[in-house]
Design a protein around this motif. Structure first.
Motif, PDB file in Angstrom:
ATOM      1  N   SER A  42       0.823  -1.200   0.000  1.00  0.00           N
ATOM      2  CA  SER A  42       0.000   0.000   0.000  1.00  0.00           C
ATOM      3  C   SER A  42       0.859   1.254   0.000  1.00  0.00           C
ATOM      4  CB  SER A  42      -0.919  -0.004   1.221  1.00  0.00           C
ATOM      5  OG  SER A  42      -1.679   1.173   1.263  1.00  0.00           O
ATOM      6  N   LYS A  43       1.927   1.246   0.773  1.00  0.00           N
ATOM      7  CA  LYS A  43       2.832   2.392   0.809  1.00  0.00           C
ATOM      8  C   LYS A  43       3.538   2.582  -0.528  1.00  0.00           C
ATOM      9  CE  LYS A  43       3.741   2.271   5.785  1.00  0.00           C
ATOM     10  NZ  LYS A  43       4.772   2.077   6.828  1.00  0.00           N
ATOM     11  N   TRP A  45       2.450   1.626  -3.403  1.00  0.00           N
ATOM     12  CA  TRP A  45       1.452   2.093  -4.378  1.00  0.00           C
ATOM     13  C   TRP A  45       1.204   3.596  -4.237  1.00  0.00           C
ATOM     14  CZ3 TRP A  45      -0.816   1.454  -8.719  1.00  0.00           C
ATOM     15  CH2 TRP A  45      -2.020   2.135  -9.017  1.00  0.00           C
ATOM     16  N   GLU A  46       1.088   4.013  -2.953  1.00  0.00           N
ATOM     17  CA  GLU A  46       0.886   5.443  -2.728  1.00  0.00           C
ATOM     18  C   GLU A  46       2.083   6.255  -3.240  1.00  0.00           C
ATOM     19  OE1 GLU A  46       0.188   5.945   1.377  1.00  0.00           O
ATOM     20  OE2 GLU A  46      -1.833   5.066   1.360  1.00  0.00           O
ATOM     21  N   LYS A  47       3.301   5.723  -3.003  1.00  0.00           N
ATOM     22  CA  LYS A  47       4.497   6.418  -3.470  1.00  0.00           C
ATOM     23  C   LYS A  47       4.558   6.445  -4.997  1.00  0.00           C
ATOM     24  CE  LYS A  47       9.504   6.554  -2.902  1.00  0.00           C
ATOM     25  NZ  LYS A  47      10.684   5.919  -2.258  1.00  0.00           N
ATOM     26  N   LEU A  49       2.016   6.228  -7.035  1.00  0.00           N
ATOM     27  CA  LEU A  49       0.966   7.119  -7.507  1.00  0.00           C
ATOM     28  C   LEU A  49       1.389   8.586  -7.383  1.00  0.00           C
ATOM     29  CD1 LEU A  49      -1.914   7.390  -8.569  1.00  0.00           C
ATOM     30  CD2 LEU A  49      -2.735   7.416  -6.194  1.00  0.00           C
ATOM     31  N   ASP A  50       2.064   8.876  -6.250  1.00  0.00           N
ATOM     32  CA  ASP A  50       2.525  10.246  -6.038  1.00  0.00           C
ATOM     33  C   ASP A  50       3.576  10.633  -7.084  1.00  0.00           C
ATOM     34  OD1 ASP A  50       2.699  12.708  -4.401  1.00  0.00           O
ATOM     35  OD2 ASP A  50       4.748  12.003  -4.047  1.00  0.00           O
ATOM     36  N   ASN A  53       1.872  11.207 -10.395  1.00  0.00           N
ATOM     37  CA  ASN A  53       1.221  12.524 -10.443  1.00  0.00           C
ATOM     38  C   ASN A  53       2.244  13.644 -10.642  1.00  0.00           C
ATOM     39  OD1 ASN A  53      -1.324  11.401 -10.087  1.00  0.00           O
ATOM     40  ND2 ASN A  53      -1.239  11.579  -7.838  1.00  0.00           N
TER      41      ASN A  53
END
Length: 235
Positions: A42-43, A45-47, A49-50, A53
Motif C-alpha cells: 500500500s505504501k 502504491w501510494e508512493k 501514484l505520487d 502525479n
C-alpha cells in the motif's frame, strides 16, 4: 488391555498444548507477515501514484514552457525580420545619400572612366571666321550630356567638378565653368563604365562625329583610375 498411566496422560496433554501453541504462533506470524506485506504494498502504491502525479505535472509544465518558448521564438523571429527590414531601409538610405553627395560633389570619388580632350582645330587662313575652329561651350555640353546619359557618376572639366547647378559660358578662346575660366584644350574626365561611355561617344553620327565635323580635335581614352576631389564650398 493397555493401561494408560498417569505420566502418559500428562505427556499427551503437554504435547497437545505445545502443538496448539506452535500452531497459534505460526498462524499469528503468517497474519503479521501478510499484514506487513499489505501495508508495504500500500505504501509503495501510494508512493508510485505520487511519483506518477508529479511526472504528469512535470510533463504538463514542460508542455506549457515549450509552448511559451515557441511563442517567444516566433516573436524573436518576427522582430529579427522587422530589424532586418529596418537595417535594409537604412542601408538603402545610406547608399542613396552617398550617391547624392557624390552627384553634388560633396565627397571625393575614385573609379574607372574615360578622358575626353577637346582642342581647337588647326587654323586655315582661307577660313574667314576663326570661330569655326574654336571649341565652344555647346561642344563641351554635347560631351557632358552624353556622358551623363550613358551613366557617368561624376564629371569634371580640367579637374573642376561639375554639379547639377553648374554653368558653362563661352568667352572667346576660353570657357567659364562656375565662374572659373579654363583655356583650351578642355579635358573632360568622367567616372563610369569605360566601355559604355566610350561606345556612347563613338556612335556613328554621334557626339564624336559632330565635333569632328566642326573642326574640333577630339581624343578619347579609357582610364583605369580617375580621382575627383570634392567641390570646395564657396565662402
Amino acid at each position: 488391555m493397555i493401561k494408560v498411566k498417569g505420566k502418559h496422560v500428562i505427556l499427551s496433554l503437554v504435547c497437545l498444548v505445545l502443538g496448539f501453541i506452535i500452531a497459534f504462533s505460526y498462524h499469528f506470524t503468517q497474519k503479521e507477515i501478510n499484514q506487513n506485506k499489505t501495508n508495504l504494498t500500500s505504501k509503495q502504491w501510494e508512493k508510485t501514484l505520487d511519483l506518477r502525479n508529479q511526472l504528469i505535472e512535470a510533463e504538463e509544465l514542460n508542455r506549457k514552457l515549450q509552448k511559451e518558448l515557441n511563442e517567444k521564438q516566433d516573436k524573436v523571429f518576427e522582430n529579427e525580420k522587422d530589424l532586418s527590414k529596418v537595417a535594409e531601409a537604412y542601408s538603402t538610405l545610406a547608399e542613396d545619400a552617398e550617391k547624392y553627395r557624390m552627384f553634388l560633389g560633396k565627397v571625393k570619388v575614385k573609379g574607372q572612366g574615360v578622358k575626353v580632350q577637346l582642342s581647337d582645330g588647326a587654323y586655315d587662313p582661307k577660313e574667314k571666321n576663326i570661330n569655326n575652329y574654336l571649341v565652344h561651350e555647346f561642344h563641351v555640353f554635347k560631351v557632358i550630356n552624353e556622358l551623363y546619359i550613358s551613366g557617368a557618376a561624376a564629371v569634371a572639366i580640367n579637374g573642376q567638378r561639375l554639379t547639377s547647378q553648374s554653368y558653362i559660358i563661352c568667352n572667346g578662346p576660353v570657357i567659364t565653368v562656375d565662374g572659373i575660366q579654363h583655356p583650351a584644350p578642355f579635358v573632360i574626365t568622367a567616372i563610369g563604365d569605360p566601355d559604355v561611355l566610350t561606345s556612347a561617344l563613338n556612335l556613328t553620327g554621334g557626339v564624336k562625329d559632330q565635333l569632328v565635323n566642326d573642326n574640333i580635335v577630339f581624343s578619347l581614352e579609357k582610364m583605369n583610375e580617375i580621382i575627383l576631389n570634392p567641390i570646395l564650398a564657396k565662402s
